[in-house]
Design a protein around this motif. Structure first.
Motif, PDB file in Angstrom:
ATOM      1  N   ALA A   1      14.312  78.906  73.294  1.00  0.00           N
ATOM      2  CA  ALA A   1      13.887  80.302  73.435  1.00  0.00           C
ATOM      3  C   ALA A   1      13.123  80.810  72.216  1.00  0.00           C
ATOM      4  O   ALA A   1      12.030  81.369  72.334  1.00  0.00           O
ATOM      5  N   MET A   2      13.699  80.657  71.022  1.00  0.00           N
ATOM      6  CA  MET A   2      13.035  81.189  69.827  1.00  0.00           C
ATOM      7  C   MET A   2      11.746  80.433  69.533  1.00  0.00           C
ATOM      8  O   MET A   2      10.759  81.009  69.063  1.00  0.00           O
ATOM      9  N   TYR A   3      11.726  79.145  69.832  1.00  0.00           N
ATOM     10  CA  TYR A   3      10.506  78.346  69.672  1.00  0.00           C
ATOM     11  C   TYR A   3       9.403  78.870  70.584  1.00  0.00           C
ATOM     12  O   TYR A   3       8.247  79.028  70.174  1.00  0.00           O
ATOM     13  N   LEU A   4       9.746  79.155  71.836  1.00  0.00           N
ATOM     14  CA  LEU A   4       8.752  79.669  72.771  1.00  0.00           C
ATOM     15  C   LEU A   4       8.238  81.035  72.337  1.00  0.00           C
ATOM     16  O   LEU A   4       7.037  81.326  72.446  1.00  0.00           O
ATOM     17  N   LEU A   5       9.131  81.872  71.828  1.00  0.00           N
ATOM     18  CA  LEU A   5       8.690  83.167  71.320  1.00  0.00           C
ATOM     19  C   LEU A   5       7.721  83.004  70.155  1.00  0.00           C
ATOM     20  O   LEU A   5       6.758  83.766  70.019  1.00  0.00           O
ATOM     21  N   SER A   6       7.966  81.990  69.322  1.00  0.00           N
ATOM     22  CA  SER A   6       7.081  81.764  68.167  1.00  0.00           C
ATOM     23  C   SER A   6       5.683  81.352  68.597  1.00  0.00           C
ATOM     24  O   SER A   6       4.729  81.464  67.829  1.00  0.00           O
ATOM     25  N   ARG A   7       5.571  80.886  69.836  1.00  0.00           N
ATOM     26  CA  ARG A   7       4.265  80.475  70.376  1.00  0.00           C
ATOM     27  C   ARG A   7       3.731  81.501  71.383  1.00  0.00           C
ATOM     28  O   ARG A   7       2.803  81.212  72.130  1.00  0.00           O
ATOM     29  N   ASN A   8       4.375  82.686  71.381  1.00  0.00           N
ATOM     30  CA  ASN A   8       3.981  83.759  72.297  1.00  0.00           C
ATOM     31  C   ASN A   8       4.027  83.317  73.758  1.00  0.00           C
ATOM     32  O   ASN A   8       3.169  83.678  74.572  1.00  0.00           O
ATOM     33  N   GLU A   9       5.041  82.517  74.098  1.00  0.00           N
ATOM     34  CA  GLU A   9       5.234  82.045  75.456  1.00  0.00           C
ATOM     35  C   GLU A   9       6.482  82.681  76.048  1.00  0.00           C
ATOM     36  O   GLU A   9       7.363  83.154  75.321  1.00  0.00           O
ATOM     37  N   ALA A  10       6.564  82.672  77.361  1.00  0.00           N
ATOM     38  CA  ALA A  10       7.722  83.246  78.035  1.00  0.00           C
ATOM     39  C   ALA A  10       8.973  82.436  77.733  1.00  0.00           C
ATOM     40  O   ALA A  10       8.933  81.208  77.685  1.00  0.00           O
ATOM     41  N   VAL A  11      10.078  83.133  77.533  1.00  0.00           N
ATOM     42  CA  VAL A  11      11.345  82.466  77.245  1.00  0.00           C
ATOM     43  C   VAL A  11      11.808  81.706  78.476  1.00  0.00           C
ATOM     44  O   VAL A  11      11.752  82.206  79.596  1.00  0.00           O
ATOM     45  N   GLY A  12      12.254  80.456  78.272  1.00  0.00           N
ATOM     46  CA  GLY A  12      12.745  79.640  79.363  1.00  0.00           C
ATOM     47  C   GLY A  12      13.719  78.605  78.853  1.00  0.00           C
ATOM     48  O   GLY A  12      14.091  78.609  77.684  1.00  0.00           O
ATOM     49  N   GLY A  13      14.114  77.701  79.734  1.00  0.00           N
ATOM     50  CA  GLY A  13      15.024  76.635  79.328  1.00  0.00           C
ATOM     51  C   GLY A  13      16.321  76.675  80.101  1.00  0.00           C
ATOM     52  O   GLY A  13      16.639  77.638  80.791  1.00  0.00           O
ATOM     53  N   GLY A  14      17.080  75.605  79.982  1.00  0.00           N
ATOM     54  CA  GLY A  14      18.367  75.503  80.655  1.00  0.00           C
ATOM     55  C   GLY A  14      18.685  74.057  80.956  1.00  0.00           C
ATOM     56  O   GLY A  14      17.867  73.162  80.744  1.00  0.00           O
ATOM     57  N   GLY A  15      19.896  73.801  81.414  1.00  0.00           N
ATOM     58  CA  GLY A  15      20.316  72.448  81.730  1.00  0.00           C
ATOM     59  C   GLY A  15      21.384  71.957  80.771  1.00  0.00           C
ATOM     60  O   GLY A  15      21.833  72.678  79.881  1.00  0.00           O
ATOM     61  N   ASP A  16      21.782  70.714  80.968  1.00  0.00           N
ATOM     62  CA  ASP A  16      22.822  70.116  80.132  1.00  0.00           C
ATOM     63  C   ASP A  16      22.265  69.755  78.764  1.00  0.00           C
ATOM     64  O   ASP A  16      21.147  69.255  78.639  1.00  0.00           O
ATOM     65  N   THR A  17      23.051  70.009  77.731  1.00  0.00           N
ATOM     66  CA  THR A  17      22.684  69.621  76.374  1.00  0.00           C
ATOM     67  C   THR A  17      23.940  69.284  75.598  1.00  0.00           C
ATOM     68  O   THR A  17      24.994  69.905  75.801  1.00  0.00           O
ATOM     69  N   ILE A  18      23.834  68.308  74.717  1.00  0.00           N
ATOM     70  CA  ILE A  18      24.968  67.988  73.867  1.00  0.00           C
ATOM     71  C   ILE A  18      25.116  69.037  72.765  1.00  0.00           C
ATOM     72  O   ILE A  18      26.149  69.141  72.122  1.00  0.00           O
ATOM     73  N   ALA A  19      24.087  69.847  72.583  1.00  0.00           N
ATOM     74  CA  ALA A  19      24.118  70.923  71.584  1.00  0.00           C
ATOM     75  C   ALA A  19      24.493  72.235  72.265  1.00  0.00           C
ATOM     76  O   ALA A  19      23.766  73.225  72.188  1.00  0.00           O
ATOM     77  N   GLU A  20      25.654  72.260  72.921  1.00  0.00           N
ATOM     78  CA  GLU A  20      26.023  73.450  73.701  1.00  0.00           C
ATOM     79  C   GLU A  20      26.233  74.672  72.823  1.00  0.00           C
ATOM     80  O   GLU A  20      26.142  75.807  73.281  1.00  0.00           O
ATOM     81  N   GLY A  21      26.504  74.479  71.532  1.00  0.00           N
ATOM     82  CA  GLY A  21      26.711  75.607  70.632  1.00  0.00           C
ATOM     83  C   GLY A  21      25.462  76.434  70.398  1.00  0.00           C
ATOM     84  O   GLY A  21      25.552  77.580  69.949  1.00  0.00           O
ATOM     85  N   ILE A  22      24.280  75.866  70.705  1.00  0.00           N
ATOM     86  CA  ILE A  22      23.039  76.629  70.574  1.00  0.00           C
ATOM     87  C   ILE A  22      22.320  76.734  71.927  1.00  0.00           C
ATOM     88  O   ILE A  22      21.110  76.965  71.973  1.00  0.00           O
ATOM     89  N   ALA A  23      23.072  76.595  73.005  1.00  0.00           N
ATOM     90  CA  ALA A  23      22.495  76.683  74.346  1.00  0.00           C
ATOM     91  C   ALA A  23      22.408  78.145  74.774  1.00  0.00           C
ATOM     92  O   ALA A  23      23.168  78.614  75.618  1.00  0.00           O
ATOM     93  N   VAL A  24      21.481  78.866  74.174  1.00  0.00           N
ATOM     94  CA  VAL A  24      21.299  80.296  74.427  1.00  0.00           C
ATOM     95  C   VAL A  24      19.904  80.512  75.022  1.00  0.00           C
ATOM     96  O   VAL A  24      18.898  80.132  74.421  1.00  0.00           O
ATOM     97  N   LYS A  25      19.866  81.114  76.198  1.00  0.00           N
ATOM     98  CA  LYS A  25      18.579  81.337  76.861  1.00  0.00           C
ATOM     99  C   LYS A  25      17.812  82.508  76.265  1.00  0.00           C
ATOM    100  O   LYS A  25      16.577  82.506  76.250  1.00  0.00           O
ATOM    101  N   GLU A  26      18.509  83.516  75.790  1.00  0.00           N
ATOM    102  CA  GLU A  26      17.852  84.747  75.342  1.00  0.00           C
ATOM    103  C   GLU A  26      18.327  85.126  73.944  1.00  0.00           C
ATOM    104  O   GLU A  26      19.482  85.501  73.754  1.00  0.00           O
ATOM    105  N   PRO A  27      17.471  85.013  72.929  1.00  0.00           N
ATOM    106  CA  PRO A  27      17.867  85.425  71.577  1.00  0.00           C
ATOM    107  C   PRO A  27      18.123  86.924  71.519  1.00  0.00           C
ATOM    108  O   PRO A  27      17.723  87.687  72.410  1.00  0.00           O
ATOM    109  N   GLY A  28      18.784  87.373  70.458  1.00  0.00           N
ATOM    110  CA  GLY A  28      19.038  88.796  70.286  1.00  0.00           C
ATOM    111  C   GLY A  28      17.799  89.555  69.861  1.00  0.00           C
ATOM    112  O   GLY A  28      16.789  88.971  69.456  1.00  0.00           O
TER     113      GLY A  28
END
Length: 433
Positions: free
Chosen positions: A223-250
């Motif tokens: 999400a934050m990476y996409l915002l840094s590129r002025n792109e729409a926030v997206g993403g989802g699915g299984d990840t081993i990094a579940e602690g940072i599996a956040v679709k929408e930053p604050g």
């Protein structure tokens, strides 16, 4: 700053985070959280071509940095709020940090966790005395449920990242790093919702404005990476990094990142697994997926070359937590051994006659390959009634030794397929039985 994030105004009830907020938080929580070590890694420095220092936040009592922000928030609550109790939504580490310190301070706490949360985190949170509500498929679902319960029961919601006092508490990580290793010129920080990197960036740049702050996300939740590129926030699915599996930053965090963070990167699940294994193998430390993304971003390119943007720099990497499910950790270790060639599996076609398996075993023995498991198949996938297929799982020294094993199988006239994590691939010999 290399990339500008789209700045969205922070909620009017909370002003932007300042370095003074972080220093005040450090004073409040001093003695109640661990001043974790920041240690130089000679081996990792050699691997990535930079001077690497590791901040071991997995050595906190709850095995994650999150208790810093949680404690700072609790200590700033008015007395009547402490009596009513607090509630939070969390995939695990915020839950444990809040539960531990709330219990220590005598504050009732309820945690809503997604149903997919690793059981080790659920058990540990309950162990700290929290009432745990397992509901929702994702963090966002759990968040909505927690906000509903907040209104129904009159509790105080403690946001895991989009809160000024929480962000300030997380920023104390940077104060410690630069106190212990003032020569750092780069700090690499995992990003989920952005609370940690917001506090770290504000604190670090107040000490050394030239320090480079780089955020890292899983490519599943960018999400934050996409915002840094002025792109729409997206993403989802299984990840081993579940602690940072956040679709929408604050809102607070994305504004802080826009002002203070130099770059945001993404890494693949494979790289995260490699980083977890390296930290266990080299540093003898257990780090969860979210905690390993910083090192993952530094690993060499696929061709083995160092990443030029990091080469020669003095880099601080925050190992944010160590709460990984033992079963996942075992899978990561075995998968990485398979990628490195130290564990392999071959499907070999044989003629169905006496002594064939013994001949195969002799070839493995000659190449110092230890056979772990054998499976025999005479029906499915076998073209001839006189043939059979044997799957052999083995352990061996390295990829060079594997080449010798495959060469000897080919010289003996065997047809085989190499079984990999992603599927099968034919061997170099295509001789048919």
């Amino acid at each position: 700053m290399d990339q500008q994030l789209e700045i969205i105004a922070a909620p009017p009830a909370q002003a932007a985070l300042t370095a003074e907020d972080v220093r005040a938080a450090a004073g409040r929580i001093a003695g109640a959280v661990v001043h974790t070590p920041t240690l130089h890694s000679k081996t990792l420095s050699k691997i990535v071509g930079a001077d690497v220092w590791l901040k071991f936040e997995n050595l906190q009592f709850t095995a994650a940095y999150k208790e810093r922000g949680a404690l700072n928030k609790l200590l700033t609550l008015p007395p009547e709020a402490k009596t009513r109790g607090v509630i939070a939504a969390s995939a695990g580490n915020h839950a444990q940090g809040l539960a531990y310190h709330a219990g220590r301070l005598g504050i009732p706490v309820t945690i809503v966790m997604p149903k997919s949360t690793p059981i080790v985190k659920v058990q540990q949170t309950r162990g700290h005395g929290a009432q745990v509500v397992l509901d929702g498929e994702t963090f966002d679902d759990a968040y909505a449920i927690a906000r509903r319960i907040e209104g129904e029961r009159g509790l105080i919601f403690v946001h895991p990242f989009d809160d000024r006092e929480v962000m300030a508490g997380q920023g104390t990580v940077a104060l410690e790093m630069l106190q212990d290793v003032p020569q750092l010129d780069t700090i690499v920080v995992p990003i989920g919702g952005g609370g940690l990197i917001s506090g770290v960036a504000v604190a670090a740049k107040s000490i050394n404005p030239a320090v480079r702050v780089v955020g890292v996300q899983s490519n599943q939740y960018p999400a934050m990476y996409l915002l840094s590129r002025n792109e729409a926030v997206g993403g989802g699915g299984d990840t081993i990094a579940e602690g940072i599996a956040v679709k929408e930053p604050g809102l607070l965090t994305r504004a802080a990142v826009a002002l203070h963070v130099d770059e945001v990167r993404v890494v693949s699940e494979t790289r995260i697994e490699e980083a977890i294994s390296l930290l266990l193998d080299i540093e003898k430390t257990v780090v969860e997926g979210a905690g390993a993304v910083g090192l993952a971003a530094l690993l060499p390119l696929k061709n083995g070359a160092f990443r030029p943007e990091f080469a020669g720099r003095k880099i601080g990497v925050i190992l944010t937590g160590g709460n990984i499910d033992p079963r996942f950790l075992a899978n990561v270790i075995l998968r990485n051994l398979a990628r490195s060639g130290r564990i392999g599996r071959l499907a070999i076609l044989l003629t169905d006659k006496v002594g064939e398996l013994a001949k195969i075993a002799e070839i493995f023995t000659r190449n110092d390959a230890n056979i772990i498991e054998v499976q025999h198949q005479r029906i499915f996938g076998v073209l001839s009634a006189k043939g059979s297929e044997v799957e052999i799982e083995y352990e061996i020294r390295d990829k060079d030794a594997v080449d010798g094993l495959l060469h000897d199988l080919e010289q003996a006239g065997y047809t085989y397929e190499v079984m990999t994590i992603s599927g099968r691939r034919p061997g170099r010999s295509q001789r048919k039985l």
